[in-house]
Design a protein around this motif. Structure first.
Motif, PDB file in Angstrom:
ATOM      1  N   TRP A  37       0.835  -1.201   0.000  1.00 56.96           N
ATOM      2  CA  TRP A  37       0.000   0.000   0.000  1.00 56.96           C
ATOM      3  C   TRP A  37       0.870   1.252   0.000  1.00 56.96           C
ATOM      4  O   TRP A  37       1.916   1.294   0.659  1.00 56.96           O
ATOM      5  CB  TRP A  37      -0.900   0.049   1.232  1.00 56.96           C
ATOM      6  N   ASN A  38       0.400   2.283  -0.704  1.00 56.82           N
ATOM      7  CA  ASN A  38       1.055   3.581  -0.591  1.00 56.82           C
ATOM      8  C   ASN A  38       0.670   4.193   0.757  1.00 56.82           C
ATOM      9  O   ASN A  38      -0.089   3.600   1.525  1.00 56.82           O
ATOM     10  CB  ASN A  38       0.705   4.490  -1.776  1.00 56.82           C
ATOM     11  N   GLU A  39       1.200   5.378   1.062  1.00 57.51           N
ATOM     12  CA  GLU A  39       1.006   5.946   2.407  1.00 57.51           C
ATOM     13  C   GLU A  39      -0.450   6.183   2.779  1.00 57.51           C
ATOM     14  O   GLU A  39      -0.837   5.988   3.921  1.00 57.51           O
ATOM     15  CB  GLU A  39       1.799   7.245   2.537  1.00 57.51           C
ATOM     16  N   ASP A  40      -1.269   6.612   1.822  1.00 56.16           N
ATOM     17  CA  ASP A  40      -2.676   6.875   2.167  1.00 56.16           C
ATOM     18  C   ASP A  40      -3.586   5.681   1.872  1.00 56.16           C
ATOM     19  O   ASP A  40      -4.804   5.786   1.952  1.00 56.16           O
ATOM     20  CB  ASP A  40      -3.178   8.141   1.476  1.00 56.16           C
ATOM     21  N   ARG A  41      -2.986   4.530   1.553  1.00 53.64           N
ATOM     22  CA  ARG A  41      -3.710   3.284   1.292  1.00 53.64           C
ATOM     23  C   ARG A  41      -4.759   3.426   0.185  1.00 53.64           C
ATOM     24  O   ARG A  41      -5.783   2.760   0.203  1.00 53.64           O
ATOM     25  CB  ARG A  41      -4.344   2.728   2.570  1.00 53.64           C
ATOM     26  N   SER A  42      -4.462   4.270  -0.794  1.00 49.78           N
ATOM     27  CA  SER A  42      -5.385   4.429  -1.909  1.00 49.78           C
ATOM     28  C   SER A  42      -5.021   3.530  -3.090  1.00 49.78           C
ATOM     29  O   SER A  42      -5.830   3.342  -3.997  1.00 49.78           O
ATOM     30  CB  SER A  42      -5.417   5.890  -2.368  1.00 49.78           C
ATOM     31  N   ALA A  43      -3.803   2.983  -3.087  1.00 50.32           N
ATOM     32  CA  ALA A  43      -3.354   2.133  -4.192  1.00 50.32           C
ATOM     33  C   ALA A  43      -2.199   1.254  -3.733  1.00 50.32           C
ATOM     34  O   ALA A  43      -1.478   1.594  -2.800  1.00 50.32           O
ATOM     35  CB  ALA A  43      -2.912   3.003  -5.373  1.00 50.32           C
ATOM     36  N   ILE A  60       6.618  -1.911 -14.772  1.00 50.47           N
ATOM     37  CA  ILE A  60       6.448  -2.520 -13.445  1.00 50.47           C
ATOM     38  C   ILE A  60       6.697  -1.476 -12.359  1.00 50.47           C
ATOM     39  O   ILE A  60       5.939  -1.365 -11.401  1.00 50.47           O
ATOM     40  CB  ILE A  60       7.407  -3.716 -13.259  1.00 50.47           C
ATOM     41  N   ASP A  61       7.775  -0.725 -12.494  1.00 48.63           N
ATOM     42  CA  ASP A  61       8.128   0.267 -11.480  1.00 48.63           C
ATOM     43  C   ASP A  61       7.057   1.346 -11.314  1.00 48.63           C
ATOM     44  O   ASP A  61       6.877   1.879 -10.224  1.00 48.63           O
ATOM     45  CB  ASP A  61       9.465   0.932 -11.803  1.00 48.63           C
ATOM     46  N   GLU A  62       6.357   1.672 -12.380  1.00 46.77           N
ATOM     47  CA  GLU A  62       5.352   2.733 -12.337  1.00 46.77           C
ATOM     48  C   GLU A  62       3.936   2.212 -12.105  1.00 46.77           C
ATOM     49  O   GLU A  62       3.008   3.000 -11.932  1.00 46.77           O
ATOM     50  CB  GLU A  62       5.399   3.537 -13.633  1.00 46.77           C
ATOM     51  N   TYR A  63       3.769   0.899 -12.078  1.00 44.28           N
ATOM     52  CA  TYR A  63       2.426   0.323 -11.977  1.00 44.28           C
ATOM     53  C   TYR A  63       1.825   0.554 -10.595  1.00 44.28           C
ATOM     54  O   TYR A  63       2.467   0.364  -9.576  1.00 44.28           O
ATOM     55  CB  TYR A  63       2.453  -1.176 -12.283  1.00 44.28           C
ATOM     56  N   GLU A  64       0.580   0.972 -10.573  1.00 46.43           N
ATOM     57  CA  GLU A  64      -0.203   1.074  -9.343  1.00 46.43           C
ATOM     58  C   GLU A  64      -1.564   0.466  -9.603  1.00 46.43           C
ATOM     59  O   GLU A  64      -2.089   0.551 -10.700  1.00 46.43           O
ATOM     60  CB  GLU A  64      -0.391   2.543  -8.924  1.00 46.43           C
ATOM     61  N   SER A  65      -2.118  -0.121  -8.586  1.00 45.46           N
ATOM     62  CA  SER A  65      -3.454  -0.690  -8.672  1.00 45.46           C
ATOM     63  C   SER A  65      -4.320   0.014  -7.641  1.00 45.46           C
ATOM     64  O   SER A  65      -3.993   0.037  -6.450  1.00 45.46           O
ATOM     65  CB  SER A  65      -3.394  -2.191  -8.393  1.00 45.46           C
ATOM     66  N   SER A  66      -5.410   0.587  -8.075  1.00 45.38           N
ATOM     67  CA  SER A  66      -6.281   1.347  -7.179  1.00 45.38           C
ATOM     68  C   SER A  66      -6.891   0.454  -6.107  1.00 45.38           C
ATOM     69  O   SER A  66      -6.982  -0.767  -6.276  1.00 45.38           O
ATOM     70  CB  SER A  66      -7.403   2.016  -7.971  1.00 45.38           C
TER      71      SER A  66
END
Length: 187
Positions: A37-43, A60-66
């Motif tokens: 999770w990112n810091e705000d747990r949005s993705a 891969i390095d730039e991939y985020e999943s909402s």
């Protein structure tokens, strides 16, 4: 005394990189990544990866999943089991699932995915490995091993959080017991 006892901090990203690197050898798979999770747990973002070809490393390095996509994916898990997700050959193969369409860029047959989850149910992230083919026996072997890897990653992440909590309490003179009331000790 805390600094002398635990000189190296185990940050979540370091743990993710270690798990991703070790998973290649442990499960004998071509590539792997650990998403947290990112810091705000949005993705969820890729915090560690290993084995990916250069042409897909940037993706891969730039991939985020909402969080919404993670919720949809997490609903597919049965308890602590892993899932195998076939990846289409082209982005047009899954017009109703943008996540699968986007993952077509990876050029792999499938992904095995296991939740990195605390025993209390908190989801820390996902452990992901690539599969070259959709052989059911191989997918089951890799999936079972990936669950074990994800469980160990969850323990490492929990322990790192606990150490940080202890460090914080020691640095700020907050109690000597974790999560407890120390007023009885003062009496």
């Amino acid at each position: 005394w805390m600094r002398r006892r635990w000189p190296v901090r185990s940050r979540p990203r370091r743990i993710a990189r270690t798990v991703a690197s070790a998973t290649i050898d442990v499960l004998d798979v071509p590539a792997t990544c650990v998403m947290l999770w990112n810091e705000d747990r949005s993705a969820l973002f890729v915090a560690g990866r290993s084995g990916w070809p250069l042409e897909t490393a940037r993706f891969i390095d730039e991939y985020e999943s909402s969080a919404e996509a993670v919720d949809r994916l997490f609903a597919q898990f049965a308890g602590d089991a892993s899932i195998v997700v076939p990846i289409p050959d082209t982005t047009a193969a899954h017009p109703d699932d943008p996540m699968l369409a986007e993952l077509a860029r990876l050029g792999v047959a499938a992904l095995a995915i296991a939740p990195i989850q605390a025993r209390q149910g908190e989801l820390y992230g996902l452990a992901v490995v690539t599969l070259d083919a959709l052989d059911p026996t191989e997918a089951r072997r890799v999936g079972d091993g990936l669950v074990a890897v994800a469980d160990q990653a969850a323990v490492a992440l929990q322990n790192a959080a606990l150490v940080e909590q202890i460090r914080h309490q020691a640095a700020h003179g907050v109690g000597s017991r974790i999560g407890g009331d120390d007023s009885a000790l003062a009496a």
